[in-house]
Design a protein around this motif. Structure first.
Motif, PDB file in Angstrom:
ATOM      1  N   VAL A  57      37.103  44.259 -28.082  1.00 38.84           N
ATOM      2  CA  VAL A  57      37.111  44.971 -29.366  1.00 38.84           C
ATOM      3  C   VAL A  57      38.254  45.987 -29.429  1.00 38.84           C
ATOM      4  CG1 VAL A  57      35.709  46.352 -30.951  1.00 38.84           C
ATOM      5  CG2 VAL A  57      34.588  44.745 -29.394  1.00 38.84           C
ATOM      6  N   ALA A  58      39.162  45.777 -30.383  1.00 35.88           N
ATOM      7  CA  ALA A  58      40.291  46.698 -30.542  1.00 35.88           C
ATOM      8  C   ALA A  58      40.035  47.611 -31.747  1.00 35.88           C
ATOM      9  CB  ALA A  58      41.596  45.920 -30.709  1.00 35.88           C
ATOM     10  N   THR A  59      39.188  48.590 -31.515  1.00 28.03           N
ATOM     11  CA  THR A  59      39.012  49.691 -32.467  1.00 28.03           C
ATOM     12  C   THR A  59      38.309  50.819 -31.715  1.00 28.03           C
ATOM     13  OG1 THR A  59      38.426  50.277 -34.742  1.00 28.03           O
ATOM     14  CG2 THR A  59      36.776  49.035 -33.514  1.00 28.03           C
ATOM     15  N   ASP A  60      38.003  51.910 -32.412  1.00 31.58           N
ATOM     16  CA  ASP A  60      37.379  53.073 -31.752  1.00 31.58           C
ATOM     17  C   ASP A  60      36.035  52.689 -31.111  1.00 31.58           C
ATOM     18  OD1 ASP A  60      37.375  56.436 -32.186  1.00 31.58           O
ATOM     19  OD2 ASP A  60      35.428  55.475 -31.852  1.00 31.58           O
ATOM     20  N   GLN A  61      35.821  53.182 -29.914  1.00 30.65           N
ATOM     21  CA  GLN A  61      34.619  52.810 -29.146  1.00 30.65           C
ATOM     22  C   GLN A  61      33.313  53.235 -29.798  1.00 30.65           C
ATOM     23  OE1 GLN A  61      34.726  53.867 -24.962  1.00 30.65           O
ATOM     24  NE2 GLN A  61      36.921  54.213 -25.148  1.00 30.65           N
ATOM     25  N   GLY A  62      33.383  54.170 -30.745  1.00 33.38           N
ATOM     26  CA  GLY A  62      32.171  54.604 -31.448  1.00 33.38           C
ATOM     27  C   GLY A  62      31.453  53.434 -32.107  1.00 33.38           C
ATOM     28  N   ILE A  63      32.217  52.399 -32.422  1.00 33.38           N
ATOM     29  CA  ILE A  63      31.635  51.233 -33.109  1.00 33.38           C
ATOM     30  C   ILE A  63      30.654  50.486 -32.209  1.00 33.38           C
ATOM     31  CG2 ILE A  63      33.300  49.426 -32.459  1.00 33.38           C
ATOM     32  CD1 ILE A  63      33.327  48.550 -35.398  1.00 33.38           C
ATOM     33  N   PHE A  64      30.726  50.727 -30.903  1.00 30.67           N
ATOM     34  CA  PHE A  64      29.860  49.981 -29.984  1.00 30.67           C
ATOM     35  C   PHE A  64      28.378  50.245 -30.244  1.00 30.67           C
ATOM     36  CE2 PHE A  64      32.666  48.636 -26.165  1.00 30.67           C
ATOM     37  CZ  PHE A  64      33.616  48.163 -27.042  1.00 30.67           C
ATOM     38  N   TYR A  65      28.051  51.420 -30.758  1.00 31.96           N
ATOM     39  CA  TYR A  65      26.643  51.744 -30.998  1.00 31.96           C
ATOM     40  C   TYR A  65      26.029  50.738 -31.974  1.00 31.96           C
ATOM     41  CZ  TYR A  65      22.517  54.050 -32.825  1.00 31.96           C
ATOM     42  OH  TYR A  65      21.235  54.302 -33.247  1.00 31.96           O
ATOM     43  N   LYS A  66      26.658  50.567 -33.128  1.00 29.55           N
ATOM     44  CA  LYS A  66      26.092  49.656 -34.130  1.00 29.55           C
ATOM     45  C   LYS A  66      26.397  48.194 -33.798  1.00 29.55           C
ATOM     46  CE  LYS A  66      24.267  50.446 -37.616  1.00 29.55           C
ATOM     47  NZ  LYS A  66      22.799  50.450 -37.849  1.00 29.55           N
ATOM     48  N   MET A  67      27.543  47.954 -33.182  1.00 29.73           N
ATOM     49  CA  MET A  67      27.881  46.564 -32.853  1.00 29.73           C
ATOM     50  C   MET A  67      26.909  46.012 -31.811  1.00 29.73           C
ATOM     51  SD  MET A  67      31.571  44.979 -31.787  1.00 29.73           S
ATOM     52  CE  MET A  67      32.477  45.142 -33.318  1.00 29.73           C
ATOM     53  N   GLN A  68      26.576  46.833 -30.826  1.00 33.69           N
ATOM     54  CA  GLN A  68      25.645  46.373 -29.792  1.00 33.69           C
ATOM     55  C   GLN A  68      24.256  46.138 -30.371  1.00 33.69           C
ATOM     56  OE1 GLN A  68      26.813  46.214 -25.998  1.00 33.69           O
ATOM     57  NE2 GLN A  68      25.557  44.539 -26.756  1.00 33.69           N
ATOM     58  N   GLN A  69      23.871  46.974 -31.348  1.00 34.05           N
ATOM     59  CA  GLN A  69      22.589  46.749 -32.052  1.00 34.05           C
ATOM     60  C   GLN A  69      22.603  45.394 -32.754  1.00 34.05           C
ATOM     61  OE1 GLN A  69      21.738  49.518 -35.205  1.00 34.05           O
ATOM     62  NE2 GLN A  69      20.993  51.070 -33.791  1.00 34.05           N
ATOM     63  N   ALA A  70      23.764  45.066 -33.322  1.00 34.39           N
ATOM     64  CA  ALA A  70      23.873  43.824 -34.090  1.00 34.39           C
ATOM     65  C   ALA A  70      23.883  42.603 -33.171  1.00 34.39           C
ATOM     66  CB  ALA A  70      25.140  43.847 -34.946  1.00 34.39           C
ATOM     67  N   VAL A  71      24.448  42.770 -31.966  1.00 27.88           N
ATOM     68  CA  VAL A  71      24.537  41.635 -31.026  1.00 27.88           C
ATOM     69  C   VAL A  71      24.039  42.078 -29.650  1.00 27.88           C
ATOM     70  CG1 VAL A  71      26.339  40.346 -32.248  1.00 27.88           C
ATOM     71  CG2 VAL A  71      27.014  42.146 -30.678  1.00 27.88           C
ATOM     72  N   PRO A  72      22.718  42.303 -29.533  1.00 24.88           N
ATOM     73  CA  PRO A  72      22.191  42.875 -28.284  1.00 24.88           C
ATOM     74  C   PRO A  72      22.438  42.001 -27.048  1.00 24.88           C
ATOM     75  CG  PRO A  72      20.405  42.234 -29.792  1.00 24.88           C
ATOM     76  CD  PRO A  72      21.677  42.099 -30.550  1.00 24.88           C
ATOM     77  N   ASP A  73      22.635  40.695 -27.259  1.00 20.04           N
ATOM     78  CA  ASP A  73      22.806  39.802 -26.106  1.00 20.04           C
ATOM     79  C   ASP A  73      24.277  39.574 -25.745  1.00 20.04           C
ATOM     80  OD1 ASP A  73      20.079  39.580 -26.128  1.00 20.04           O
ATOM     81  OD2 ASP A  73      20.122  37.818 -27.459  1.00 20.04           O
ATOM     82  N   LYS A  74      25.158  40.193 -26.474  1.00 18.52           N
ATOM     83  CA  LYS A  74      26.582  39.942 -26.204  1.00 18.52           C
ATOM     84  C   LYS A  74      27.200  41.109 -25.437  1.00 18.52           C
ATOM     85  CE  LYS A  74      27.137  36.786 -30.074  1.00 18.52           C
ATOM     86  NZ  LYS A  74      27.961  36.302 -31.197  1.00 18.52           N
ATOM     87  N   GLU A  75      28.232  40.785 -24.687  1.00 17.62           N
ATOM     88  CA  GLU A  75      28.924  41.836 -23.918  1.00 17.62           C
ATOM     89  C   GLU A  75      30.136  42.326 -24.718  1.00 17.62           C
ATOM     90  OE1 GLU A  75      31.222  42.556 -19.635  1.00 17.62           O
ATOM     91  OE2 GLU A  75      30.552  40.537 -20.166  1.00 17.62           O
ATOM     92  N   LEU A  76      30.218  43.641 -24.887  1.00 18.20           N
ATOM     93  CA  LEU A  76      31.332  44.229 -25.647  1.00 18.20           C
ATOM     94  C   LEU A  76      32.295  44.896 -24.676  1.00 18.20           C
ATOM     95  CD1 LEU A  76      29.272  45.864 -28.554  1.00 18.20           C
ATOM     96  CD2 LEU A  76      30.225  43.538 -28.413  1.00 18.20           C
ATOM     97  N   ILE A  77      33.556  44.570 -24.821  1.00 17.41           N
ATOM     98  CA  ILE A  77      34.573  45.080 -23.889  1.00 17.41           C
ATOM     99  C   ILE A  77      35.642  45.772 -24.720  1.00 17.41           C
ATOM    100  CG2 ILE A  77      36.270  44.378 -22.135  1.00 17.41           C
ATOM    101  CD1 ILE A  77      34.489  41.638 -22.164  1.00 17.41           C
ATOM    102  N   ILE A  78      36.012  46.974 -24.318  1.00 19.54           N
ATOM    103  CA  ILE A  78      37.034  47.669 -25.102  1.00 19.54           C
ATOM    104  C   ILE A  78      38.419  47.104 -24.785  1.00 19.54           C
ATOM    105  CG2 ILE A  78      37.352  49.625 -23.474  1.00 19.54           C
ATOM    106  CD1 ILE A  78      37.256  49.901 -27.315  1.00 19.54           C
TER     107      ILE A  78
END
Ligand code: 13P
Ligand code: SF4
Length: 340
Positions: free
Chosen positions: A254-275
């Protein structure tokens, strides 16, 4: 490039859980008492985002923040984000009180587009329709024909191009060139950039893609062209969260501010998010995937402001009267898209 004193940024410090709980309690009680609502951007502290969600407020991209505030019946809008978001809320809702946890939270795009120079630039191109990004001052919006956010920029420019209009675009040159590539429109550009997204580096991103060959790459269009070129999805913060849901990949870079991880992780709880990486040639890493101005919003200053009524946003009425035209065009355009 804008010179920014690091000392400018007073990042909130970690606070003990008991103090945090007290702030949350204060904020909840005051929201009710003042008939107020929280409007938070995805880049703000996850505690603020959580509170906005739980109290009937909104957490969104900048277009939805503007729409939510304009349509909500609260007497007071508390905008957690950066200055242009508070100003936009006030312009669209002049009769509501608009407060912000801090008045120091600005944006490098806003700073890099002062009204006098911008007006001269417009005067040099009288034949062009002036389209400005929402990340600008009220005065710049007042000088513009249209305001757009990243979620609607391609559609608006496409529309203007179909009418045969030539465009003057400001201030983000990366978003501008992305839009120009997508639409083929005749555009001239102001030379501004976001200090956060500019730090994403394509070479390191390619290396990361080799390490995670099955990952999808999600990129905010304020990023450099070479980074956008590596993306599986490009879009506003809300659109990136939607893309994380829609794409089948189990890992997302994910190429944007890490703050987005809070809602993005809620949306895709089973996926791994990497900055996405911000190190490499040319990197300064003063702002690595973390907007220093968004980070100025804290539970502490939010509680303080909602109790005291400090940090009210005022916009010069004459400027607001002009800026509402370009902002309303955007909202009306969005409304027609929604009914179509
Ligand atoms: P969004 O409208 O995509 O949330 O963008 C706002 C912003 O400031 C991104 O840096
Ligand atoms: Fe401005 Fe960039 Fe911060 Fe967004 S992330 S508010 S564009 S400095």
């Amino acid at each position: 490039m804008i010179e920014l004193a690091d000392t400018l940024f007073k990042q909130p410090e970690e606070i003990p859980a008991s103090v945090k709980a007290r702030h949350i309690e204060t904020i909840r009680a005051m929201l009710k008492r003042e008939n107020a609502v929280l409007i938070a951007h995805y880049y703000t502290d996850p505690d603020i985002q959580k509170l906005a969600e739980e109290t009937g407020g909104c957490v969104s991209d900048s277009l939805e923040m503007a729409r939510f505030g304009a349509n909500h019946s609260a007497d007071t809008l508390i905008v957690c984000g950066v200055k242009f978001m508070g100003e936009t809320a006030k312009i669209l809702s002049p009769d509501k009180k608009v407060l912000m946890p801090t008045l120091d939270a600005t944006c490098s795009l806003d700073i890099g587009c002062p009204i006098d120079e911008f007006s001269e630039f417009c005067d040099q191109h009288p034949d062009r329709t002036v389209v400005v990004y929402a990340n600008t001052s009220a005065a710049v919006k007042a000088r513009a024909d249209w305001v757009v956010t990243s979620s609607i920029a391609v559609d608006v420019i496409d529309h203007l191009d179909s009418l045969g209009e030539k465009v003057l675009w400001a201030p983000d040159r990366y978003l501008g060139s992305y839009v120009q590539k997508k639409t083929g429109a005749d555009m001239v550009f102001w030379n501004g950039s976001c200090i956060v997204h500019e730090e994403f580096k394509s070479q390191r991103l390619s290396e990361m893609k080799a390490v995670y060959p099955h990952a999808a790459v999600l990129v905010h269009p304020e990023s450099p062209e070479s980074v956008v070129a590596l993306a599986d999805a490009v879009g506003s913060t809300s659109q990136l969260i939607q893309a994380a849901k829609d794409l089948p990949n189990k890992q997302m870079i994910v190429a944007t501010d890490q703050g987005i991880f809070y809602k993005m992780q809620q949306a895709v709880p089973d996926k791994e998010l990497i900055i996405a990486p911000t190190a490499g040639t040319g990197a300064t890493c003063r702002s690595c995937a973390n907007c220093p101005w968004m980070a100025m919003n804290s539970l502490e200053n939010l509680a303080q402001v909602i109790e005291s009524g400090d940090n009210e946003i005022f916009v010069n009425p004459e400027i607001a009267r002009q800026a509402i035209r370009s902002l309303s065009r955007m909202l009306e355009f969005k409304a027609t898209q929604l009914v179509a």
